[in-house]
Design an enzyme around this catalytic site. Sequence first.
Site, mmCIF file in Angstrom:
data_model
loop_
_atom_site.group_PDB
_atom_site.id
_atom_site.type_symbol
_atom_site.label_atom_id
_atom_site.label_comp_id
_atom_site.label_asym_id
_atom_site.label_seq_id
_atom_site.Cartn_x
_atom_site.Cartn_y
_atom_site.Cartn_z
ATOM 1 N N SER A 105 1.055 -1.031 0.070
ATOM 2 C CA SER A 105 0.007 0.030 0.018
ATOM 3 C C SER A 105 0.931 1.246 -0.043
ATOM 4 O O SER A 105 2.037 1.274 0.663
ATOM 5 C CB SER A 105 -0.991 0.118 1.313
ATOM 6 O OG SER A 105 -1.497 1.178 1.387
ATOM 7 N N GLN A 127 0.990 -0.189 -4.638
ATOM 8 C CA GLN A 127 -0.231 0.510 -5.007
ATOM 9 C C GLN A 127 -0.443 1.942 -4.797
ATOM 10 O O GLN A 127 0.443 2.532 -3.735
ATOM 11 C CB GLN A 127 -1.264 0.077 -3.896
ATOM 12 C CG GLN A 127 -2.775 0.766 -3.970
ATOM 13 C CD GLN A 127 -2.743 1.653 -3.042
ATOM 14 O OE1 GLN A 127 -2.318 1.965 -1.928
ATOM 15 N NE2 GLN A 127 -3.540 2.593 -3.397
ATOM 16 N N HIS A 242 -13.246 -2.265 -2.819
ATOM 17 C CA HIS A 242 -12.337 -1.685 -1.529
ATOM 18 C C HIS A 242 -12.653 -2.483 -0.416
ATOM 19 O O HIS A 242 -12.657 -1.929 0.577
ATOM 20 C CB HIS A 242 -12.404 -0.351 -1.701
ATOM 21 C CG HIS A 242 -11.261 0.654 -1.023
ATOM 22 N ND1 HIS A 242 -10.425 1.199 -1.803
ATOM 23 C CD2 HIS A 242 -10.964 0.335 0.211
ATOM 24 C CE1 HIS A 242 -9.458 1.930 -1.324
ATOM 25 N NE2 HIS A 242 -9.418 1.339 0.164
ATOM 26 N N ASP A 273 -10.786 -8.653 -5.776
ATOM 27 C CA ASP A 273 -10.782 -8.804 -4.245
ATOM 28 C C ASP A 273 -12.141 -8.582 -3.421
ATOM 29 O O ASP A 273 -12.959 -8.095 -4.226
ATOM 30 C CB ASP A 273 -9.515 -8.280 -3.448
ATOM 31 C CG ASP A 273 -9.557 -6.855 -3.525
ATOM 32 O OD1 ASP A 273 -10.712 -6.428 -3.749
ATOM 33 O OD2 ASP A 273 -8.658 -6.052 -3.383
ATOM 34 N N GLY A 275 -13.874 -10.237 0.239
ATOM 35 C CA GLY A 275 -14.517 -11.444 0.733
ATOM 36 C C GLY A 275 -14.284 -12.754 0.607
ATOM 37 O O GLY A 275 -14.760 -13.611 0.993
HETATM 38 C C1 LIG Z 1 -7.533 -2.023 6.678
HETATM 39 C C2 LIG Z 1 -7.694 -1.840 5.232
HETATM 40 C C3 LIG Z 1 -6.852 -0.934 4.635
HETATM 41 C C4 LIG Z 1 -6.723 -0.856 3.362
HETATM 42 N N1 LIG Z 1 -5.959 -0.212 2.728
HETATM 43 C C5 LIG Z 1 -5.985 0.037 1.240
HETATM 44 C C6 LIG Z 1 -5.112 0.981 0.781
HETATM 45 O O1 LIG Z 1 -4.290 1.384 1.188
HETATM 46 N N2 LIG Z 1 -5.110 0.757 -0.701
HETATM 47 C C7 LIG Z 1 -5.911 0.036 -1.578
HETATM 48 O O2 LIG Z 1 -6.047 0.457 -2.867
HETATM 49 N N3 LIG Z 1 -7.014 -0.574 -0.926
HETATM 50 C C8 LIG Z 1 -6.969 -0.735 0.409
HETATM 51 N N4 LIG Z 1 -7.862 -1.530 1.005
HETATM 52 C C9 LIG Z 1 -8.695 -2.331 0.135
HETATM 53 C C10 LIG Z 1 -7.925 -3.613 -0.077
HETATM 54 O O3 LIG Z 1 -6.903 -3.436 -0.784
HETATM 55 C C11 LIG Z 1 -9.024 -4.699 -0.504
HETATM 56 O O4 LIG Z 1 -9.500 -4.115 -1.719
HETATM 57 C C12 LIG Z 1 -9.831 -5.269 0.480
HETATM 58 O O5 LIG Z 1 -9.277 -5.287 1.555
HETATM 59 C C13 LIG Z 1 -10.445 -6.697 0.030
HETATM 60 O O6 LIG Z 1 -11.314 -7.084 0.674
HETATM 61 P P1 LIG Z 1 -11.082 -8.151 1.690
HETATM 62 O O7 LIG Z 1 -10.506 -7.295 3.062
HETATM 63 O O8 LIG Z 1 -12.447 -8.717 2.062
HETATM 64 O O9 LIG Z 1 -10.258 -9.236 1.338
HETATM 65 C C14 LIG Z 1 -7.768 -1.590 2.632
HETATM 66 C C15 LIG Z 1 -8.708 -2.592 2.826
HETATM 67 C C16 LIG Z 1 -8.496 -2.792 4.449
HETATM 68 C C17 LIG Z 1 -9.485 -3.637 5.074
HETATM 69 C C1 LIG Z 2 -8.636 6.756 9.183
HETATM 70 C C2 LIG Z 2 -7.531 7.307 9.546
HETATM 71 C C3 LIG Z 2 -7.079 8.310 8.215
HETATM 72 C C4 LIG Z 2 -6.400 7.495 7.130
HETATM 73 C C5 LIG Z 2 -5.872 8.149 5.965
HETATM 74 C C6 LIG Z 2 -4.979 7.506 4.932
HETATM 75 C C7 LIG Z 2 -5.636 6.025 4.734
HETATM 76 C C8 LIG Z 2 -4.844 5.504 3.574
HETATM 77 C C9 LIG Z 2 -5.738 4.526 2.782
HETATM 78 C C10 LIG Z 2 -6.209 3.321 3.517
HETATM 79 C C11 LIG Z 2 -7.432 2.734 2.586
HETATM 80 O O1 LIG Z 2 -7.477 2.551 1.514
HETATM 81 C C12 LIG Z 2 -8.663 2.281 3.584
HETATM 82 O O2 LIG Z 2 -9.629 1.505 3.098
HETATM 83 O O3 LIG Z 2 -8.453 2.453 4.764
#
Ligand SMILES: Cc1cc2nc3c(=O)[nH]c(=O)nc-3n(C[C@H](O)[C@H](O)[C@H](O)COP(=O)(O)O)c2cc1C
Ligand SMILES: CCCCCCCCCCC(=O)C(=O)O
Length: 346
Positions: A105, A127, A242, A273, A275
């Site tokens: 990420s 990413q 997401h 992605d 689930g």
């Molecule tokens: C805690 C968390 C942080 C995430 N951060 C990012 C991120 O930084 N960039 C991004 O493109 N997607 C982010 N995602 C989305 C994931 O890439 C992904 O699409 C999603 O987690 C897939 O679903 P799953 O958790 O059910 O496997 C995040 C998801 C979660 C749960």
């Molecule tokens: C809630 C705290 C603020 C976070 C700002 C940065 C987030 C980074 C992206 C993470 C993401 O995609 C996600 O789903 O969470």
Amino acid sequence: MRFTLREVEAAARERLDPVHYDYFAGGAGDEVTLRANEAAFERLALLPHVLRGTAKPELGVTLLGGRASMPVLIAPTAFHRLADPEGERATARAAAAAETIMMVSMASTVAVGDVAAAAPGARLWFQLFIQPDMAFTEALVRRAEAAGCGALVVTADSPVFGTRGRDERNGFRDLPDGLCCENMRDGDRVREIAFSPAVSWEHLDRLREITSLPVVLKGVLHPADARAALDHGVSALFVSNHGGRQLDTAPAAVDALPEIVDAVGGAVPVLLDGGVRRGTDVLKALALGADAVAVGRPVVWGLAADGERGARRVLGLLRAEVEEALTLCGLASVRDLEPGMVRRPW
Ligand SMILES: Cc1cc2nc3c(=O)[nH]c(=O)nc-3n(C[C@H](O)[C@H](O)[C@H](O)COP(=O)(O)O)c2cc1C
Ligand SMILES: CCCCCCCCCCC(=O)C(=O)O
């Protein structure tokens, strides 16, 4: 010993600060899409073949010129050091051990170069949320290139940051002292990630001009966008909502998949992605036309439960489940999955 991803999540929940657990687990709005992602897989049935006499099935896939030992990749998730002190370093070592691809990420709590250095041999993709300041976006791209990343995963579903009720109620707005988005360092300051509705297809074109890395477009749900993405030269499409964290009531990822596969018509690989919690989920997505899937939260749960070992355990569980499900379906390879093997029972 934990035998399912559900048990790993329960162990992670016990160890995590509840506010951080909510950040990782939560979704946007009423969490309709978050729930739908898993429920949609459960509603699909797998129709197995019998008496095919197959040997140990082949799980490996080739994506954008690189090989993964199984069709399960690590989706980009932020803030791994909230789950484990080693953070993304530990995740990358687990990815290397599993011989699969980790998408780092842009909001990682270890800089992408340090992630790569900590896990020699790890296959990393970077990413990116395209920043309206294209000069800074270019600086990020150069860091990813220097770290040896094999692709850029451009997340297109975040023109604003989705409102997650759990974080609002918990007052979770910032990382604790000592942690930051390390990739966002710019001289002596750390920039905030900009989520900008001004980012458009033109920015994607510009990005493709400044790098020769393949671009994977993440967050595509509408078939018209999939066709536009092909016109704009993307190297792969990534069907994703997401993890239910952006537009609530967007369709479950696996429900959106067939139309995207149809629109792409085999021109580029399709990833998915959202689930994926069982080996049988992986088979369903591949049968419906995905080339590989990725998991987000499960890897974070593994990390929180037991660091690198926990992340390895999660990937190992999924690998074993995929292998067993393929054998039970009478298939010699993940390539043998086809849409006729998935039914919607009523
Ligand atoms: C805690 C968390 C942080 C995430 N951060 C990012 C991120 O930084 N960039 C991004 O493109 N997607 C982010 N995602 C989305 C994931 O890439 C992904 O699409 C999603 O987690 C897939 O679903 P799953 O958790 O059910 O496997 C995040 C998801 C979660 C749960
Ligand atoms: C809630 C705290 C603020 C976070 C700002 C940065 C987030 C980074 C992206 C993470 C993401 O995609 C996600 O789903 O969470």
